[in-house]
Design a protein around this motif. Sequence first.
Motif, PDB file in Angstrom:
ATOM      1  N   VAL A 139       0.928  -1.177   0.213  1.00 52.16           N
ATOM      2  CA  VAL A 139      -0.290  -0.176   0.095  1.00 52.16           C
ATOM      3  C   VAL A 139       0.850   1.319  -0.055  1.00 52.16           C
ATOM      4  CG1 VAL A 139      -1.433   1.574   1.379  1.00 52.16           C
ATOM      5  CG2 VAL A 139      -1.963  -0.869   0.618  1.00 52.16           C
ATOM      6  N   GLU A 140       1.551   0.919   0.756  1.00 55.72           N
ATOM      7  CA  GLU A 140       2.583   2.371   0.864  1.00 55.72           C
ATOM      8  C   GLU A 140       3.540   2.588  -0.438  1.00 55.72           C
ATOM      9  OE1 GLU A 140       6.839   3.790   3.290  1.00 55.72           O
ATOM     10  OE2 GLU A 140       5.616   2.001   4.134  1.00 55.72           O
ATOM     11  N   ALA A 141       3.911   1.433  -1.077  1.00 58.14           N
ATOM     12  CA  ALA A 141       4.380   1.816  -2.483  1.00 58.14           C
ATOM     13  C   ALA A 141       3.853   2.422  -3.560  1.00 58.14           C
ATOM     14  CB  ALA A 141       4.838   0.559  -3.124  1.00 58.14           C
ATOM     15  N   PHE A 142       2.480   2.283  -3.273  1.00 54.18           N
ATOM     16  CA  PHE A 142       1.183   2.014  -4.429  1.00 54.18           C
ATOM     17  C   PHE A 142       0.690   3.290  -3.689  1.00 54.18           C
ATOM     18  CE2 PHE A 142      -3.281   2.268  -5.629  1.00 54.18           C
ATOM     19  CZ  PHE A 142      -3.311   1.975  -7.192  1.00 54.18           C
ATOM     20  N   GLU A 143       0.606   4.100  -2.416  1.00 52.09           N
ATOM     21  CA  GLU A 143       0.509   5.421  -2.890  1.00 52.09           C
ATOM     22  C   GLU A 143       1.683   6.311  -3.203  1.00 52.09           C
ATOM     23  OE1 GLU A 143      -2.246   5.190   1.626  1.00 52.09           O
ATOM     24  OE2 GLU A 143       0.105   5.201   1.780  1.00 52.09           O
ATOM     25  N   ALA A 144       2.816   5.892  -2.948  1.00 48.70           N
ATOM     26  CA  ALA A 144       3.564   6.707  -3.704  1.00 48.70           C
ATOM     27  C   ALA A 144       3.870   6.521  -4.909  1.00 48.70           C
ATOM     28  CB  ALA A 144       5.369   6.330  -3.177  1.00 48.70           C
ATOM     29  N   ARG A 145       3.733   5.650  -5.347  1.00 48.52           N
ATOM     30  CA  ARG A 145       3.391   6.045  -7.489  1.00 48.52           C
ATOM     31  C   ARG A 145       2.374   6.430  -7.269  1.00 48.52           C
ATOM     32  NH1 ARG A 145       5.921  -0.118  -9.502  1.00 48.52           N
ATOM     33  NH2 ARG A 145       7.518   0.526  -8.467  1.00 48.52           N
ATOM     34  N   HIS A 146       1.384   6.340  -7.586  1.00 48.81           N
ATOM     35  CA  HIS A 146       0.109   7.310  -8.290  1.00 48.81           C
ATOM     36  C   HIS A 146      -0.306   8.093  -7.623  1.00 48.81           C
ATOM     37  CE1 HIS A 146      -0.913   3.441 -10.327  1.00 48.81           C
ATOM     38  NE2 HIS A 146       0.271   2.819  -9.563  1.00 48.81           N
ATOM     39  N   ASP A 147       0.313   8.813  -6.116  1.00 48.46           N
ATOM     40  CA  ASP A 147       0.295   9.722  -5.083  1.00 48.46           C
ATOM     41  C   ASP A 147      -1.525   9.960  -5.335  1.00 48.46           C
ATOM     42  OD1 ASP A 147       0.168  12.426  -4.233  1.00 48.46           O
ATOM     43  OD2 ASP A 147       0.064  13.497  -6.118  1.00 48.46           O
TER      44      ASP A 147
END
Length: 315
Positions: free
Chosen positions: A15-23
């Motif tokens: 989730v943390e990586a997805f949030e960073a990648r997709h803002d």
Amino acid sequence: MVYSAGPRPLIEHIVEAFEARHDVRVDLFAATTGQVMAKLEAERYRNRADVVIFASELAAEALKRDGRLRPYRPSGVEQTDADWHDPDGYFHATAAALVGVAVRKDRPLGDAASIDWPDLMRAPHAARTVMPSPSRSGATGDFLVNFAQLQGDELWPAFVDARTDGLDFAAANSQAIGGLVTGAYDAILGVVDYLVLRQQVRNPEVEMRYPTSGAAMVRRPIVILDEAHAPGLAEAFIDFYFSEFAQEAVAEQHLIPAREGIANSPERQAAYEGMPPILALDRSQALAAQNRLLRQFQLRVERAEIPRAVRSPAP
């Protein structure tokens, strides 16, 4: 909004990586499969979740049959085993694990050259054995349904005898493993292996073993709810889960990654040198029997008033 059965460190990392990648911001509810299913049922007519990840293939199949899922073919799914997924595209397995037994190497079963399911269900070992609750653990619930297909009517006397001889129950896999680590139990029956493999790193006296007659494989499907509020982001999240980054994170948690070419963790590779046979599962038959079987198991075994033998003290 993502609902996920454990492991919590895995879904939080993804989730943390997805949030960073997709803002974007992702709201996360992480719990056991039983808790996830209860929340979905409570919100049945006021849906909140977009994506759900289960530790039980049968849970996803049940939602599909209720018409609560939307089909989607994730990017990267062609690099996975087609047999792991719903043929109609309503759910896709992101990972898998095996259900077997865990033992303490300093107790009698730890010295056994091989172990099979009945060994833990008979005296004297049943008195020092615990089982995660099948109604709370999706993996153990799937194992029980699988085991019932194998055992037939012999399932009930086997478990009643085990309960009489002292078989205990824990709320979930983590509680059962905690009891094994502290020495309250000698063995766990029907435990999902990735949690034990993770524990072995810190507690070398704990060991994962696979029964000689076969281990159950449980897959971890991901779904999009039919009433998803953000279907586009839900699809992007599922695509991300099948990326090399996410699948490597899956392997780091000692789960079996769905994507081909991603190596298993060293702990998993060492655990099943000589892969155990996998118990066959008829998914349609299993789904039809699941609810009735789990209810009966609670009443006839898990919560039943069965006279029990006195548990022997730990050595």
